[in-house]
Design an enzyme around this catalytic site. Structure first.
Site, PDB file in Angstrom:
ATOM      1  N   THR A  44      10.664  79.095 -68.764  1.00 27.57           N
ATOM      2  CA  THR A  44      11.446  79.749 -67.702  1.00 27.57           C
ATOM      3  C   THR A  44      12.922  79.842 -68.100  1.00 27.57           C
ATOM      4  O   THR A  44      13.570  80.864 -67.866  1.00 27.57           O
ATOM      5  CB  THR A  44      11.324  78.948 -66.383  1.00 27.57           C
ATOM      6  OG1 THR A  44       9.945  78.832 -66.069  1.00 27.57           O
ATOM      7  CG2 THR A  44      12.058  79.622 -65.242  1.00 27.57           C
ATOM      8  N   HIS A  47      13.265  82.590 -70.462  1.00 24.69           N
ATOM      9  CA  HIS A  47      13.210  83.890 -69.763  1.00 24.69           C
ATOM     10  C   HIS A  47      14.584  84.230 -69.173  1.00 24.69           C
ATOM     11  O   HIS A  47      15.043  85.364 -69.269  1.00 24.69           O
ATOM     12  CB  HIS A  47      12.173  83.872 -68.633  1.00 24.69           C
ATOM     13  CG  HIS A  47      10.766  83.816 -69.107  1.00 24.69           C
ATOM     14  ND1 HIS A  47      10.275  84.668 -70.062  1.00 24.69           N
ATOM     15  CD2 HIS A  47       9.733  83.009 -68.766  1.00 24.69           C
ATOM     16  CE1 HIS A  47       9.007  84.383 -70.290  1.00 24.69           C
ATOM     17  NE2 HIS A  47       8.660  83.373 -69.522  1.00 24.69           N
ATOM     18  N   HIS A  67      15.640  72.626 -65.493  1.00 23.00           N
ATOM     19  CA  HIS A  67      15.022  71.925 -64.355  1.00 23.00           C
ATOM     20  C   HIS A  67      14.188  70.720 -64.777  1.00 23.00           C
ATOM     21  O   HIS A  67      13.797  69.929 -63.940  1.00 23.00           O
ATOM     22  CB  HIS A  67      14.165  72.893 -63.532  1.00 23.00           C
ATOM     23  CG  HIS A  67      13.112  73.586 -64.340  1.00 23.00           C
ATOM     24  ND1 HIS A  67      13.323  74.791 -64.946  1.00 23.00           N
ATOM     25  CD2 HIS A  67      11.859  73.214 -64.672  1.00 23.00           C
ATOM     26  CE1 HIS A  67      12.237  75.152 -65.604  1.00 23.00           C
ATOM     27  NE2 HIS A  67      11.340  74.204 -65.466  1.00 23.00           N
ATOM     28  N   GLU A  68      13.938  70.590 -66.069  1.00 24.07           N
ATOM     29  CA  GLU A  68      13.137  69.441 -66.524  1.00 24.07           C
ATOM     30  C   GLU A  68      14.116  68.381 -67.017  1.00 24.07           C
ATOM     31  O   GLU A  68      14.809  68.597 -68.006  1.00 24.07           O
ATOM     32  CB  GLU A  68      12.230  69.882 -67.678  1.00 24.07           C
ATOM     33  CG  GLU A  68      11.315  71.045 -67.319  1.00 24.07           C
ATOM     34  CD  GLU A  68      10.580  71.619 -68.522  1.00 24.07           C
ATOM     35  OE1 GLU A  68      10.803  71.152 -69.654  1.00 24.07           O
ATOM     36  OE2 GLU A  68       9.791  72.551 -68.328  1.00 24.07           O
ATOM     37  N   GLY A 267      -0.822  80.765 -67.382  1.00 26.44           N
ATOM     38  CA  GLY A 267      -0.021  81.802 -68.051  1.00 26.44           C
ATOM     39  C   GLY A 267       0.170  82.997 -67.132  1.00 26.44           C
ATOM     40  O   GLY A 267      -0.721  83.340 -66.353  1.00 26.44           O
ATOM     41  N   ILE A 290      -3.124  78.370 -61.054  1.00 24.16           N
ATOM     42  CA  ILE A 290      -2.429  77.075 -61.032  1.00 24.16           C
ATOM     43  C   ILE A 290      -0.934  77.300 -60.813  1.00 24.16           C
ATOM     44  O   ILE A 290      -0.275  77.949 -61.619  1.00 24.16           O
ATOM     45  CB  ILE A 290      -2.618  76.320 -62.369  1.00 24.16           C
ATOM     46  CG1 ILE A 290      -4.105  76.176 -62.723  1.00 24.16           C
ATOM     47  CG2 ILE A 290      -1.916  74.958 -62.317  1.00 24.16           C
ATOM     48  CD1 ILE A 290      -4.897  75.267 -61.829  1.00 24.16           C
TER      49      ILE A 290
HETATM   50 ZN    ZN Z   1       9.537  73.972 -66.564  1.00 22.36          ZN
END
Ligand code: ZN
Ligand code: ZN
Length: 349
Positions: A44, A47, A67-68, A267, A290
């Site tokens: 992400t 992206h 964010h991680e 995906g 998911i």
């Molecule tokens: Zn992530």
């Protein structure tokens, strides 16, 4: 806390990001302030960095990406009771309403009002991040921060692999980017009978092999459907973990999945994919979309898997860089020649 901090920020629409200085975020009554120890680059983030069609629609600039993460709690809001100063936390990145039908029935991961850290709010490519107490996951401080920060994507892999029966089942992991290789490791750790990794990038296929994949297939070199059927006595695989979002790969997966099999899809294709629905009906396939991690079932599963020692996280994390080197990290993501890339805001180089 007063003062400024270093950040990686998307100042305005367009490709790239810059190193900048921002005020340390103010902490609301229900929030905590975390000093970031390690933060990993997600697809992400790439992206957003490369400013693809999705980012152009979704991201409002200026925005701090990331964010991680894992970090130390250095300030707490006045209503905060569960999280303590000094705790080492990571975050569930979905900030949900907590009130809707989905939230109150154990399906908060698909709350309609979800906001995502580092997408809709300022993120963790920074020295500090403020998050709601509710989203804080308190870690075992003896585990290194680079392992702790990857729990969020690891949760995606766990949710995908374990959304149905898996012990003693064969599984094809389609697409071996960071979450794909994690899915390979998770499937092995929970005793899938045979793990087949499918990926076009040789570096990533090699990682999948190191993480225990029993069979690796490069679709550029081999007929995937034929090979998967050969590897499964002509029956096909019980489970497909679809991580690629690639139209041709998805179509092939529906060909080699076993009758009655489970297709768990993480995906995200960039355009519509043509599927022969009739054949899926006759095959009795189960398709499972998911989204994120179950809150907080998946986090407990991740915690248990980390504690088991059965996951080879060291192999999953291929690059450790300082926050200043984020561009190098983005280049690695672009090339595909990496597993998880972790940035350290306080790494002295
Ligand atoms: Zn992530
Ligand atoms: Zn909700």
């Amino acid at each position: 806390m007063e003062g400024n901090m270093k950040v990686v920020i998307k100042e305005e629409p367009g490709v790239g990001a810059v190193i900048g200085t921002k005020e340390i975020p103010k902490v609301g009554p229900n929030d905590i302030l975390v000093k970031v120890m390690a933060t990993s680059i997600c697809g992400t983030d790439y992206h957003i960095y490369s400013w693809d069609a999705w980012s152009q629609k979704r991201i409002k600039t200026p925005r701090i990406m990331g964010h991680e993460f894992a970090g130390e709690v250095v300030e707490i809001g006045k209503n905060v009771t569960r999280v303590k100063l000094g705790d080492i936390v990571s975050a569930e990145t979905h900030v949900v309403c907590g009130k809707c039908e989905l939230c109150v029935t154990g399906k908060a991961h698909i709350c309609k009002d979800t906001k995502i850290l580092g997408v809709d709010t300022d993120g963790s490519f920074a020295e500090y991040i403020a998050i709601p107490e509710e989203n804080a996951w308190i870690n075992d401080p003896s585990i290194p921060p680079e392992y702790l920060c990857v729990q969020e994507p690891l949760g995606n892999a766990v949710h995908t692999v374990m959304s149905g029966e898996i012990i003693g089942k064969s599984i094809a992991v389609v697409g071996c980017g960071p979450i794909g290789i994690m899915a390979v490791a998770v499937a092995k750790a929970v005793s899938a009978s045979k793990v087949i990794a499918i990926e076009v990038n040789e570096y990533r296929l090699e990682l999948a092999k190191k993480l225990g994949a029993d069979v690796v297939i490069n679709p550029m070199k081999e007929d995937v459907v034929k090979r998967v059927l050969e590897e499964t006595d002509g029956m096909g695989v019980d489970v497909v973990a679809e991580m690629s979002g690639n139209a041709a790969a998805i179509q092939q997966a529906f060909e080699y999945i076993k009758l009655g099999g489970r297709m768990s899809m993480l995906g995200i294709p960039t355009k519509n994919v043509e599927i022969d629905i009739a054949s899926l009906v006759f095959k009795g396939i189960q398709i499972h979309g998911i989204t994120g991690r179950k809150m907080y079932d998946t986090w407990y599963q991740v915690k248990g898997l980390l504690a088991s020692g059965n996951l080879n996280i060291d192999t999953i994390i291929t690059h450790k860089l300082s926050l200043d080197e984020y561009e190098k990290g983005m280049e690695l993501m672009k090339s595909g020649d990496c597993g998880k890339v972790v940035l350290f805001p306080n790494m002295n180089k």
